[in-house]
Motif scaffolding. Sequence first.
Motif, PDB file in Angstrom:
ATOM      1  N   ARG A 158       0.825  -1.217   0.000  1.00 20.74           N
ATOM      2  CA  ARG A 158       0.000   0.000   0.000  1.00 20.74           C
ATOM      3  C   ARG A 158       0.859   1.266   0.000  1.00 20.74           C
ATOM      4  NH1 ARG A 158      -2.552  -3.778   2.605  1.00 20.74           N
ATOM      5  NH2 ARG A 158      -4.736  -4.181   2.204  1.00 20.74           N
ATOM      6  N   HIS A 170       8.960   0.023   7.875  1.00 21.36           N
ATOM      7  CA  HIS A 170       8.536  -1.341   7.564  1.00 21.36           C
ATOM      8  C   HIS A 170       9.523  -2.360   8.140  1.00 21.36           C
ATOM      9  CE1 HIS A 170       6.640  -4.582   5.341  1.00 21.36           C
ATOM     10  NE2 HIS A 170       7.823  -4.905   4.860  1.00 21.36           N
ATOM     11  N   GLU A 190       0.396   4.113   6.828  1.00 20.15           N
ATOM     12  CA  GLU A 190       1.166   3.151   7.609  1.00 20.15           C
ATOM     13  C   GLU A 190       0.382   2.674   8.829  1.00 20.15           C
ATOM     14  OE1 GLU A 190       5.003   4.797   8.318  1.00 20.15           O
ATOM     15  OE2 GLU A 190       5.575   4.596   6.222  1.00 20.15           O
ATOM     16  N   ASP A 250      -2.141   0.209   7.493  1.00 17.98           N
ATOM     17  CA  ASP A 250      -1.490  -1.053   7.158  1.00 17.98           C
ATOM     18  C   ASP A 250      -1.111  -1.820   8.421  1.00 17.98           C
ATOM     19  OD1 ASP A 250      -0.543  -2.854   5.192  1.00 17.98           O
ATOM     20  OD2 ASP A 250       1.507  -2.178   5.581  1.00 17.98           O
ATOM     21  N   ARG A 270      -4.223  -3.358   9.959  1.00 21.07           N
ATOM     22  CA  ARG A 270      -4.623  -4.572   9.241  1.00 21.07           C
ATOM     23  C   ARG A 270      -3.774  -5.764   9.646  1.00 21.07           C
ATOM     24  NH1 ARG A 270      -6.613  -4.882   3.431  1.00 21.07           N
ATOM     25  NH2 ARG A 270      -5.880  -6.899   4.040  1.00 21.07           N
ATOM     26  N   ASN A 271      -2.454  -5.534   9.817  1.00 21.68           N
ATOM     27  CA  ASN A 271      -1.568  -6.634  10.211  1.00 21.68           C
ATOM     28  C   ASN A 271      -1.850  -7.069  11.642  1.00 21.68           C
ATOM     29  OD1 ASN A 271      -0.273  -6.751   7.763  1.00 21.68           O
ATOM     30  ND2 ASN A 271       1.343  -5.348   8.372  1.00 21.68           N
TER      31      ASN A 271
END
Length: 120
Positions: free
Chosen positions: A3, A46, A108, A111, A114-115
């Motif tokens: 993303r 990340h 971020e 994301d 979601r994780n």
Amino acid sequence: MLRIITLTIVVGLIFYLAPYLGLSAFIHADKWFILAFYTAISYFNHLLMQQGFANDRKNFVPFYMGSIAARLLLSLVFIGIFIFRGTPDIYIFISNFFVLYLCYTGFEIYDLYRNLRHFS
């Protein structure tokens, strides 16, 4: 991370098409430096999040807080360098920088959320 790469490509296309769309007055000339900075910071973030997930889930929160602090400090240094260099139209530069800061931070967090949802 996909993303964030997609966001970077979309922002890059907007920057590329800005003169054709009549938006060049709102986008600073050093836009590619800002985009490269956010790409590098997102990759760094990340890697830290993967490290936080991989070793021990108890260490995830310190890794996340560390990445937020590092992003803030690196952002202040980045802006300080451009102010020190005497960049013209500094207000446009700072506004572009913080709009992208909010966009990248929002993506971020989304994301990351979601994780984390998969692990709960």
